[in-house]
Scaffold this active site. Structure first.
Site, PDB file in Angstrom:
ATOM      1  N   ASP A   1      20.525  36.045  20.785  1.00 29.65           N
ATOM      2  CA  ASP A   1      20.267  34.812  19.868  1.00 29.65           C
ATOM      3  C   ASP A   1      21.461  33.596  20.303  1.00 29.65           C
ATOM      4  OD1 ASP A   1      17.994  36.053  18.779  1.00 29.65           O
ATOM      5  OD2 ASP A   1      19.694  37.014  17.405  1.00 29.65           O
TER       6      ASP A   1
ATOM      7  N   LYS B   1      19.826  31.150  24.914  1.00 28.90           N
ATOM      8  CA  LYS B   1      19.577  31.177  26.208  1.00 28.90           C
ATOM      9  C   LYS B   1      18.276  30.498  26.761  1.00 28.90           C
ATOM     10  CE  LYS B   1      19.484  35.636  25.897  1.00 28.90           C
ATOM     11  NZ  LYS B   1      20.163  35.997  24.636  1.00 28.90           N
TER      12      LYS B   1
ATOM     13  N   GLY C   1      13.411  36.217  21.532  1.00 30.66           N
ATOM     14  CA  GLY C   1      12.517  35.019  20.950  1.00 30.66           C
ATOM     15  C   GLY C   1      13.347  33.807  21.420  1.00 30.66           C
ATOM     16  N   HIS C   2      12.957  33.135  22.397  1.00 30.48           N
ATOM     17  CA  HIS C   2      13.784  32.206  23.202  1.00 30.48           C
ATOM     18  C   HIS C   2      13.099  30.950  22.876  1.00 30.48           C
ATOM     19  CE1 HIS C   2      15.452  35.228  26.512  1.00 30.48           C
ATOM     20  NE2 HIS C   2      15.912  35.375  25.360  1.00 30.48           N
TER      21      HIS C   2
ATOM     22  N   GLN D   1      18.306  39.102  24.911  1.00 29.55           N
ATOM     23  CA  GLN D   1      19.424  40.133  24.176  1.00 29.55           C
ATOM     24  C   GLN D   1      20.645  39.937  24.544  1.00 29.55           C
ATOM     25  OE1 GLN D   1      16.317  42.325  25.039  1.00 29.55           O
ATOM     26  NE2 GLN D   1      15.574  41.197  23.499  1.00 29.55           N
TER      27      GLN D   1
HETATM   28  P1  IMP Z   1      14.742  46.821  19.678  1.00 35.36           P
HETATM   29  O1  IMP Z   1      15.159  45.940  20.675  1.00 35.36           O
HETATM   30  O2  IMP Z   1      13.457  46.055  18.951  1.00 35.36           O
HETATM   31  O3  IMP Z   1      14.904  48.121  19.831  1.00 35.36           O
HETATM   32  O4  IMP Z   1      16.095  46.399  18.550  1.00 35.36           O
HETATM   33  C1  IMP Z   1      17.468  47.164  18.740  1.00 35.36           C
HETATM   34  C2  IMP Z   1      18.421  46.107  18.273  1.00 35.36           C
HETATM   35  O5  IMP Z   1      18.734  45.053  18.926  1.00 35.36           O
HETATM   36  C3  IMP Z   1      18.143  45.682  16.760  1.00 35.36           C
HETATM   37  O6  IMP Z   1      19.626  45.717  16.033  1.00 35.36           O
HETATM   38  C4  IMP Z   1      17.520  44.443  16.932  1.00 35.36           C
HETATM   39  O7  IMP Z   1      17.711  43.500  15.750  1.00 35.36           O
HETATM   40  C5  IMP Z   1      18.334  43.865  18.116  1.00 35.36           C
HETATM   41  N1  IMP Z   1      17.467  42.939  19.129  1.00 35.36           N
HETATM   42  C6  IMP Z   1      16.643  43.236  20.040  1.00 35.36           C
HETATM   43  N2  IMP Z   1      16.145  42.072  20.539  1.00 35.36           N
HETATM   44  C7  IMP Z   1      17.036  41.136  19.895  1.00 35.36           C
HETATM   45  C8  IMP Z   1      17.115  39.662  20.475  1.00 35.36           C
HETATM   46  O8  IMP Z   1      16.242  39.318  21.071  1.00 35.36           O
HETATM   47  N3  IMP Z   1      18.082  38.863  19.664  1.00 35.36           N
HETATM   48  C9  IMP Z   1      18.809  39.639  18.846  1.00 35.36           C
HETATM   49  N4  IMP Z   1      18.747  40.789  18.678  1.00 35.36           N
HETATM   50  C10 IMP Z   1      18.036  41.612  18.949  1.00 35.36           C
END
Ligand code: IMP
Length: 428
Positions: A13, A16, A40-41, A223
């Protein structure tokens, strides 16, 4: 062979999407290499505001290929929904290419993600519930379904039947939930195959050809480094490699083709989901900050945890990735703060901690050591040149540069493409 990577230096977040959209003018391709629709970009430009989860953030530039590499996990329903929405809004999507090697997020992955999280109880990771972890588990266990498999009904059926028989046992016997119907999942998969067929290519060849022709490509991280499966605060991480190593394996990319690695950092910290965040701010201060900065997830709508800039963690992510430059985003959010803090070290168990700990239990105990700097009362919002920044904001940026250990090349002062200060040319 110039490839330039844009990688999150914190917990995701960082903004990017905006940076990619800004830099994509004049490049040949924007390439996603890891993660899935957990990302979520947000892209804001003269065509409107777009929330992209799987489609690479260069999509608004009509001559730029959008490539989804083999390291990405793809939920076809989400992808088709995104493509349809883009088309409806007048954005061309015919330059989108999906790797036949990318793994598919199947309905049982989404279900298992949710069941696993429930079962974790108090130690839940706080996943996005999009099936990301279970899909990468199957990839590693060599029982995944790849995008190319969706195009071949003959071989898909027996593979899917075998896998689903196993998954249904897990779903019913371990979690006590209802099994999924093999026929329904197969039918859906074949429909996805037909929809995705025009976009499916051996994308590693396309990437290699573009680089051989000296075309510039942007590697779009999703991420952030502190969520990296190996280098993040395990187990509170995602299941892929958002850092630079993931770009090589997630695309079939020769590391020598990477000329620049940009680390994107928010001017403060945020984190969604569980896991340690030493500089987190709580209570009313956090609520006000979160609302003012609209720190709610673009994918799940969840409230993001907020806190001060963590230079120790940021220096670590700079070292993991070899960042050649920093993109500092959301500086404008700190406008009007009477003072700003930067975490320059941690204290735990009576000791000074000078490097980001790999032991997550130790990280959980870490208390931040802050340096406090004067705030600025003139706005940085919408500034387009360094000279428009108040002196104290410049001092803050300079201190971040020193502590992270590489130069700030871009400063973002608002969500739109033009609310940007280009300090030094990046994609050259
Ligand atoms: P997962 O990727 O859905 O398995 O989530 C694993 C961890 O990564 C959790 O704490 C999510 O909130 C975090 N996470 C996954 N994708 C994002 C992102 O795009 N932005 C921020 N946190 C993320």
């Amino acid at each position: 062979m110039p490839a330039f990577a844009v990688i999150g230096g914190q917990w995701g977040d960082e903004g990017k999407g905006k940076v990619i959209d800004y830099l994509a003018e004049g490049v040949s391709a924007v390439v996603r290499y890891a993660g899935g629709n957990n990302a979520g970009h947000t892209v804001v430009n003269d065509k409107g505001e777009f929330q992209l989860h799987l489609v690479p953030s260069g999509i608004c530039w009509p001559d730029v290929y959008g490539i989804i590499g083999n390291g990405v996990v793809v939920d076809p329903e989400v992808l088709m929904g995104e493509l349809n929405e883009l088309s409806d809004r007048g954005i061309e999507t015919d330059k989108l290419c999906i790797s036949e090697r990318a793994h598919v997020i199947m309905p049982y992955h989404v279900l298992l993600d949710q069941l696993e999280e429930e079962a974790r109880g108090n130690s839940a990771i706080g996943t996005t519930g999009r099936g990301i972890g279970p899909t990468y588990v199957d990839k590693t266990a060599r029982m995944g379904i790849r995008v190319g498999d969706l195009l071949d009904p003959e071989s898909l059926r027996p593979r899917l039947e075998q896998t689903l028989a196993f998954k249904n046992k897990l779903i019913t016997a371990v979690y006590g939930a209802e099994p999924l119907s093999a026929e329904e999942v197969l039918e859906k998969s074949l429909e996805w195959g037909n929809q995705l067929r025009p976009y499916v290519h051996p994308t590693e060849q396309l990437v290699q050809d573009l680089l051989d022709q000296d075309q510039k490509i942007l590697l779009e991280g999703a991420q952030g480094t502190l969520l990296d499966l190996d280098h993040g605060s395990y187990p509170y991480v995602t299941s892929s490699s958002p850092s630079i190593g993931g770009a090589c394996t997630g695309l079939g990319l020769n590391p020598r083709s990477i000329e620049g690695v940009l680390g994107v950092y928010k001017a403060y910290s945020t984190r969604v989901g569980g896991g340690p965040m030493p500089t987190e701010v709580f209570g009313e201060t956090a609520d006000v900050w979160r609302k003012m900065a609209n720190e709610f997830g673009a994918t799940t709508g969840r409230a993001r945890r907020v806190g001060w800039f963590d230079a120790l963690a940021s220096r670590y992510s700079q070292q993991v990735n070899g960042f050649t430059g920093i993109v500092l985003t959301r500086l404008d959010i700190l406008d009007g703060f009477p003072s700003v803090k930067i975490c320059v070290g941690y204290r735990a168990e009576g000791q000074d901690i000078k490097r980001f700990p790999s032991d997550t239990r130790l990280l959980e105990k870490c208390e931040p050591v802050y340096e406090e700097m004067a705030g600025w009362d003139a706005p940085t919002a919408k500034a387009t040149s360094l000279s428009q920044l108040p002196d104290n904001a410049r001092a803050y940026v300079n201190r971040i540069e020193e502590l992270v250990g590489c130069p700030v090349q871009i400063i973002s002062t608002g969500p739109s493409r033009d609310e940007t200060i280009l300090v030094q040319p990046v994609v050259v």
